[in-house]
Design an enzyme around this catalytic site. Structure first.
Site, mmCIF file in Angstrom:
data_model
loop_
_atom_site.group_PDB
_atom_site.id
_atom_site.type_symbol
_atom_site.label_atom_id
_atom_site.label_comp_id
_atom_site.label_asym_id
_atom_site.label_seq_id
_atom_site.Cartn_x
_atom_site.Cartn_y
_atom_site.Cartn_z
ATOM 1 N N GLU A 108 57.162 17.102 -13.475
ATOM 2 C CA GLU A 108 56.326 18.102 -12.808
ATOM 3 C C GLU A 108 57.144 19.242 -12.197
ATOM 4 O O GLU A 108 56.612 20.331 -11.991
ATOM 5 C CB GLU A 108 55.438 17.424 -11.751
ATOM 6 C CG GLU A 108 54.347 16.561 -12.405
ATOM 7 C CD GLU A 108 53.539 15.725 -11.429
ATOM 8 O OE1 GLU A 108 52.351 15.485 -11.705
ATOM 9 O OE2 GLU A 108 54.086 15.268 -10.395
ATOM 10 N N ASP A 141 44.433 13.844 -18.474
ATOM 11 C CA ASP A 141 43.612 12.734 -18.997
ATOM 12 C C ASP A 141 42.264 12.732 -18.286
ATOM 13 O O ASP A 141 42.055 13.504 -17.361
ATOM 14 C CB ASP A 141 44.337 11.393 -18.774
ATOM 15 C CG ASP A 141 44.621 11.147 -17.298
ATOM 16 O OD1 ASP A 141 45.709 11.523 -16.830
ATOM 17 O OD2 ASP A 141 43.726 10.621 -16.603
HETATM 18 O O1 4EH Z 1 52.093 10.625 -9.966
HETATM 19 C C1 4EH Z 1 51.081 9.888 -10.594
HETATM 20 C C2 4EH Z 1 51.233 9.898 -12.092
HETATM 21 C C3 4EH Z 1 50.560 8.724 -12.799
HETATM 22 S S1 4EH Z 1 51.273 7.147 -12.497
HETATM 23 C C4 4EH Z 1 49.740 10.558 -10.348
HETATM 24 N N1 4EH Z 1 49.779 11.653 -11.306
HETATM 25 C C5 4EH Z 1 50.496 11.165 -12.477
HETATM 26 C C6 4EH Z 1 48.482 12.312 -11.557
HETATM 27 C C7 4EH Z 1 47.514 11.625 -12.484
HETATM 28 C C8 4EH Z 1 46.716 10.516 -12.172
HETATM 29 N N2 4EH Z 1 46.603 9.744 -11.061
HETATM 30 C C9 4EH Z 1 45.706 8.737 -11.068
HETATM 31 C C10 4EH Z 1 47.205 11.983 -13.781
HETATM 32 N N3 4EH Z 1 46.233 11.146 -14.277
HETATM 33 C C11 4EH Z 1 45.922 10.250 -13.306
HETATM 34 C C12 4EH Z 1 45.005 9.172 -13.269
HETATM 35 N N4 4EH Z 1 44.935 8.432 -12.122
HETATM 36 N N5 4EH Z 1 44.200 8.854 -14.314
HETATM 37 C C13 4EH Z 1 52.517 6.948 -13.677
HETATM 38 C C14 4EH Z 1 52.592 7.625 -14.837
HETATM 39 N N6 4EH Z 1 53.580 7.424 -15.708
HETATM 40 C C15 4EH Z 1 54.506 6.537 -15.472
HETATM 41 C C16 4EH Z 1 54.449 5.814 -14.305
HETATM 42 N N7 4EH Z 1 53.444 6.028 -13.439
#
Ligand code: 4EH
Length: 230
Positions: free
Chosen positions: A12, A196
């Site tokens: 990010e 997503d």
């Molecule tokens: O920092 C976390 C990341 C996912 S966890 C929150 N961010 C991305 C935003 C996000 C989010 N949060 C909750 C994007 N889509 C989301 C969702 N629910 N559906 C992560 C991701 N990759 C590797 C490890 N952990």
């Protein structure tokens, strides 16, 4: 003037660091902070690691240790609103913690005594974001962002968050950053690009679109910084 830019994940803030010619790196409280001069102001940039606790620590450090006078968050989010598609930008007007629950005592979801269900983002920066959107020819939606320590990949949970808080998008750091900045009187701006739809395909969609959506958000935030530093 010192302006802070933060994200939660390395992806990010990577597009932001790429735009800077050189910066000074400092390790503090388990995170790396990047300081640079930009258009005559000081920038301090960091990613917190994922979730409310780490983002609270980083936002506090940016304000209290590095003296940030304004904070901008750039990152990705899961969409709740059907109007938000992959890559679309959402500017948070208000933020709330969807996993904060002392309803057993008769309080609403997201509330604890002496707190508030919603924290409001800085209106001036939201106004500036409208100018930036116009100049970039981009449509940017405003809405409520719900934060919790959960990667939501479940239609039912997502819909509950949407109905309970009127939220348009969800993520894992915005509301904690908002609580810190509000308490410390540091104006803040939270921007997210959709990666997503927080449904059963969320983890696959996230992996596919994290990088491109993070770039969308970062480019917009840097246009904001251009305006704020003039
Ligand atoms: O920092 C976390 C990341 C996912 S966890 C929150 N961010 C991305 C935003 C996000 C989010 N949060 C909750 C994007 N889509 C989301 C969702 N629910 N559906 C992560 C991701 N990759 C590797 C490890 N952990």
């Amino acid at each position: 003037m010192t302006l802070a830019i933060m994200g939660a994940m390395p992806e990010e803030i990577a597009p932001i660091l790429e735009k800077l010619e050189n910066y000074k790196t400092t390790n503090y409280a388990g995170n790396r902070y990047y300081e640079a001069s930009y258009n005559g102001i000081k920038l301090v940039i960091a990613y917190s690691k994922i979730g409310k606790v780490f983002s609270t620590l980083t936002a506090t450090t940016l304000c209290e240790h590095f003296g940030a006078k304004k904070l901008l968050f750039s990152g990705v989010a899961g969409a709740i609103s059907h109007k938000l598609k992959i890559g679309d930008l959402i500017v948070a007007t208000q933020l709330t913690q969807h996993d904060l629950d002392i309803t057993a005592f008769g309080h609403p979801f997201g509330y604890v005594p002496e707190g508030a269900v919603f924290v409001e983002a800085d209106k001036e920066m939201i106004e500036i974001s409208k100018e930036v959107a116009k100049e970039m020819g981009k449509s940017v939606q405003e809405g409520i962002i719900a934060t919790g320590d959960q990667f939501v990949a479940n239609e039912e949970r997502k819909n509950w968050i949407g109905e309970t808080f009127g939220a348009d998008a969800l993520e894992m750091e915005g509301a904690s950053v908002a609580v810190v900045c509000d308490a410390l009187d540091v104006p803040f701006f939270i921007l997210r690009a959709i990666s997503d739809a927080a449904d059963m395909d969320a983890s696959f969609s996230f992996d596919e679109f994290l990088e491109t959506s993070a770039v969308e958000s970062a480019e917009f935030v840097m246009r904001m910084v251009d305006k704020l530093s003039r």
